[in-house]
Design a protein around this motif. Structure first.
Motif, short mmCIF file in Angstrom:
data_model
loop_
_atom_site.label_atom_id
_atom_site.label_comp_id
_atom_site.label_asym_id
_atom_site.label_seq_id
_atom_site.Cartn_x
_atom_site.Cartn_y
_atom_site.Cartn_z
N VAL A 137 0.86 -1.19 0.00
CA VAL A 137 0.00 0.00 0.00
C VAL A 137 0.88 1.22 0.00
N SER A 138 0.57 2.18 -0.82
CA SER A 138 1.41 3.37 -0.96
C SER A 138 1.40 4.22 0.31
N SER A 139 2.53 4.80 0.60
CA SER A 139 2.69 5.69 1.75
C SER A 139 2.79 7.13 1.28
N ALA A 140 2.48 8.07 2.17
CA ALA A 140 2.85 9.45 1.93
C ALA A 140 4.38 9.51 1.95
N MET A 141 4.93 10.30 1.05
CA MET A 141 6.37 10.28 0.86
C MET A 141 6.95 11.68 0.94
N GLY A 142 8.23 11.75 1.26
CA GLY A 142 8.91 13.03 1.30
C GLY A 142 10.30 12.92 0.73
N TRP A 143 10.79 14.06 0.24
CA TRP A 143 12.19 14.22 -0.13
C TRP A 143 12.83 15.20 0.84
N PHE A 144 14.00 14.83 1.32
CA PHE A 144 14.78 15.67 2.22
C PHE A 144 16.19 15.79 1.65
N ARG A 145 16.94 16.74 2.17
CA ARG A 145 18.33 16.86 1.78
C ARG A 145 19.17 17.25 2.99
N GLN A 146 20.45 16.93 2.88
CA GLN A 146 21.35 17.19 4.00
C GLN A 146 22.74 17.50 3.49
N THR A 147 23.36 18.50 4.10
CA THR A 147 24.75 18.83 3.82
C THR A 147 25.55 18.62 5.11
N PRO A 148 26.87 18.42 5.00
CA PRO A 148 27.68 18.15 6.19
C PRO A 148 27.52 19.22 7.26
N GLY A 149 27.30 18.78 8.48
CA GLY A 149 27.19 19.69 9.61
C GLY A 149 25.83 20.33 9.78
N LYS A 150 24.91 20.01 8.90
CA LYS A 150 23.57 20.60 8.99
C LYS A 150 22.53 19.51 9.20
N GLU A 151 21.38 19.93 9.73
CA GLU A 151 20.29 18.99 9.92
C GLU A 151 19.63 18.68 8.59
N ARG A 152 19.00 17.51 8.55
CA ARG A 152 18.26 17.12 7.36
C ARG A 152 17.06 18.06 7.20
N GLU A 153 16.87 18.58 5.99
CA GLU A 153 15.80 19.53 5.78
C GLU A 153 14.80 19.04 4.73
N PHE A 154 13.55 19.39 4.97
CA PHE A 154 12.46 19.02 4.07
C PHE A 154 12.61 19.76 2.74
N VAL A 155 12.35 19.04 1.65
CA VAL A 155 12.37 19.63 0.33
C VAL A 155 10.96 19.61 -0.29
N ALA A 156 10.36 18.42 -0.30
CA ALA A 156 9.03 18.28 -0.91
C ALA A 156 8.36 17.03 -0.37
#
Length: 125
Positions: free
Chosen positions: A29-48
């Motif tokens: 069953v399909s889930s709600a999905m997200g894309w995140f991104r992360q750079t060194p030393g920073k927290e993972r951030e929401f993209v879409a």
């Protein structure tokens, strides 16, 4: 057990485009999905993010007007089309799946229970 595999990252010049894919397996069953991104030393951030049906999407301000999230539930795949890329978009991009009881995406990384291994996106100036 859900497995998420991202692909499509790479090196691109500023102003260029990339399309990331996230292939899901192990959940029928399909889930709600997200894309995140992360750079060194920073927290993972929401993209879409995108809802189970694909009818609802959400974007970070940095992504609005340039990125488009979509999904093909028949192929269990979520996409992130990224246009007009900027050097500040350089990061490791991750896709993530929410627990099945939630129909919509979330900007909170803690709201997701499965993550892919990430794909590197590098935008040169």
């Amino acid at each position: 057990q859900v497995q998420l595999v991202e692909s499509g990252g790479g090196l691109v010049q500023a102003g260029g485009s990339l399309r990331l894919s996230c292939a899901a397996s192990g959940r029928t069953v399909s889930s709600a999905m997200g894309w995140f991104r992360q750079t060194p030393g920073k927290e993972r951030e929401f993209v879409a993010g995108i809802s189970k049906s694909g009818s609802t999407t959400d974007y970070a301000n940095s992504a609005k007007g340039r990125f488009t999230i979509s999904r093909d539930n028949a192929r269990n795949t979520v996409y992130l089309q990224m246009n007009t890329l900027k050097p500040e978009d350089t990061a490791v991009y991750y896709c993530a799946a929410r627990p099945l009881q939630y129909s919509g995406p979330s900007i909170d990384p803690g709201a997701y229970d499965y993550w892919g291994q990430g794909t590197q996106v590098t935008v040169s100036s």
